[in-house]
Design a protein around this motif. Structure first.
Motif, PDB file in Angstrom:
ATOM      1  N   LEU A 151       0.838  -1.194   0.000  1.00  0.00           N
ATOM      2  CA  LEU A 151       0.000   0.000   0.000  1.00  0.00           C
ATOM      3  C   LEU A 151       0.876   1.249   0.000  1.00  0.00           C
ATOM      4  CD1 LEU A 151      -2.787  -0.917   2.595  1.00  0.00           C
ATOM      5  CD2 LEU A 151      -2.919  -1.010   0.094  1.00  0.00           C
ATOM      6  N   ASN A 152       0.297   2.343  -0.430  1.00  0.00           N
ATOM      7  CA  ASN A 152       0.966   3.642  -0.396  1.00  0.00           C
ATOM      8  C   ASN A 152       0.160   4.549   0.528  1.00  0.00           C
ATOM      9  OD1 ASN A 152       1.214   6.596  -1.409  1.00  0.00           O
ATOM     10  ND2 ASN A 152       3.002   5.572  -2.284  1.00  0.00           N
TER      11      ASN A 152
ATOM     12  N   GLY B 243      -7.563   0.761   1.418  1.00  0.00           N
ATOM     13  CA  GLY B 243      -6.795  -0.483   1.393  1.00  0.00           C
ATOM     14  C   GLY B 243      -6.732  -1.148   2.752  1.00  0.00           C
ATOM     15  N   VAL B 244      -6.580  -0.339   3.814  1.00  0.00           N
ATOM     16  CA  VAL B 244      -6.562  -0.887   5.174  1.00  0.00           C
ATOM     17  C   VAL B 244      -7.884  -1.570   5.483  1.00  0.00           C
ATOM     18  CG1 VAL B 244      -6.486  -0.280   7.628  1.00  0.00           C
ATOM     19  CG2 VAL B 244      -4.850   0.740   6.043  1.00  0.00           C
ATOM     20  N   LYS B 245      -8.976  -0.912   5.134  1.00  0.00           N
ATOM     21  CA  LYS B 245     -10.295  -1.491   5.397  1.00  0.00           C
ATOM     22  C   LYS B 245     -10.481  -2.799   4.639  1.00  0.00           C
ATOM     23  CE  LYS B 245     -15.228  -0.395   5.197  1.00  0.00           C
ATOM     24  NZ  LYS B 245     -16.240   0.642   4.855  1.00  0.00           N
ATOM     25  N   GLU B 246     -10.052  -2.825   3.376  1.00  0.00           N
ATOM     26  CA  GLU B 246     -10.225  -4.033   2.566  1.00  0.00           C
ATOM     27  C   GLU B 246      -9.389  -5.195   3.104  1.00  0.00           C
ATOM     28  OE1 GLU B 246      -9.071  -2.635  -1.248  1.00  0.00           O
ATOM     29  OE2 GLU B 246     -11.017  -1.697  -1.690  1.00  0.00           O
TER      30      GLU B 246
ATOM     31  N   GLY C 197     -12.897  -5.433  10.017  1.00  0.00           N
ATOM     32  CA  GLY C 197     -13.685  -6.463  10.700  1.00  0.00           C
ATOM     33  C   GLY C 197     -12.824  -7.509  11.382  1.00  0.00           C
ATOM     34  N   ILE C 198     -13.146  -8.773  11.181  1.00  0.00           N
ATOM     35  CA  ILE C 198     -12.462  -9.866  11.883  1.00  0.00           C
ATOM     36  C   ILE C 198     -11.108 -10.209  11.266  1.00  0.00           C
ATOM     37  CG2 ILE C 198     -14.654 -10.839  12.645  1.00  0.00           C
ATOM     38  CD1 ILE C 198     -14.311 -13.009  10.493  1.00  0.00           C
ATOM     39  N   GLN C 199     -10.711  -9.496  10.225  1.00  0.00           N
ATOM     40  CA  GLN C 199      -9.412  -9.777   9.611  1.00  0.00           C
ATOM     41  C   GLN C 199      -8.248  -9.285  10.458  1.00  0.00           C
ATOM     42  OE1 GLN C 199      -9.481  -9.410   5.032  1.00  0.00           O
ATOM     43  NE2 GLN C 199     -10.928  -7.851   5.731  1.00  0.00           N
TER      44      GLN C 199
ATOM     45  N   GLU D  38      -7.751   0.658  13.357  1.00  0.00           N
ATOM     46  CA  GLU D  38      -8.200   2.044  13.506  1.00  0.00           C
ATOM     47  C   GLU D  38      -7.012   2.988  13.627  1.00  0.00           C
ATOM     48  OE1 GLU D  38      -9.962   3.709  17.364  1.00  0.00           O
ATOM     49  OE2 GLU D  38     -11.739   3.328  16.133  1.00  0.00           O
ATOM     50  N   MET D  39      -5.997   2.587  14.388  1.00  0.00           N
ATOM     51  CA  MET D  39      -4.823   3.436  14.578  1.00  0.00           C
ATOM     52  C   MET D  39      -4.082   3.680  13.266  1.00  0.00           C
ATOM     53  SD  MET D  39      -1.702   3.041  17.326  1.00  0.00           S
ATOM     54  CE  MET D  39      -1.300   1.365  16.832  1.00  0.00           C
TER      55      MET D  39
END
Length: 201
Positions: free
Chosen positions: A101-102, A110-113, A117-119, A126-127
């Motif tokens: 990621l950039n 990208g962080v969310k994907e 969730g449970i990943q 969040e941080m």
């Protein structure tokens, strides 16, 4: 807008601290280290027992290695204190998924994907969202030109323009401090026209 007044009888119950440090490592490499700590002012019952007042409920660290284009080359996390030992820290190498990621291009998406969730761990994931602007601050004046140094003959604006309300290209701060890049809003609907450098008077 002013802060709401602090209540005279308020009592501190919980403090979350997030600390982000950015280190130059030489050869164009940097380390970004973010640490989150949750502490309560009272003894706190957890499923595994009582957590004493002042002892962390969470203490976790996320570390990235990046280059000067803000590409993530290495990443990992460690959790020292947690509510469910052996479970909260069982995310393994999940945060290695940040590699590739950039920080400035669709990073939060990208962080969310990759870790939503449970990943991953809610708190670590969040941080991670605060890291792009922290790195921009670290790079300002060292990697990123924020003062037009050496840019007099180019059409590349200083990095920070049009990235916040104070430094919008049609605003007073840009008119005063970056007059070459000031662009008055002349549209009927308030939508700015494409950026072109202005000649200083």
């Amino acid at each position: 807008m002013a802060l709401p007044p602090a209540h005279p009888e308020r009592q501190l119950k919980h403090r979350r601290s997030i600390d982000v440090a950015v280190y130059a490592c030489g050869h164009g490499l940097w380390e970004v280290e973010a640490r989150l700590v949750d502490v309560k002012t009272r003894d706190y019952p957890l499923a595994g027992g009582i957590r004493q007042a002042g002892d962390p409920v969470h203490d976790m660290t996320l570390r990235l290695v990046i280059d000067e284009q803000m590409n993530i080359l290495a990443a990992g996390a460690h959790t020292e204190w947690m509510p469910y030992p052996g479970h909260c820290n069982a995310y393994g190498d999940a945060y290695g998924r940040l590699v590739g990621l950039n920080l400035m291009h669709r990073f939060r998406q990208g962080v969310k994907e990759r870790l939503g969730g449970i990943q991953g761990c809610t708190h670590l994931t969040e941080m991670a969202q605060v890291l792009p602007t922290a790195v921009v601050q670290a790079f300002a004046g060292e990697v990123l030109d924020t003062q037009e140094n050496g840019q007099a003959q180019t059409d590349q604006q200083p990095f920070q323009i049009d990235r916040c309300h104070a430094l919008r290209s049609d605003g007073e701060a840009v008119r005063q401090f970056y007059p070459r890049w000031y662009r008055p809003d002349t549209s009927a609907d308030g939508t700015s026209s494409p950026l072109t450098p202005q000649t200083s008077k």
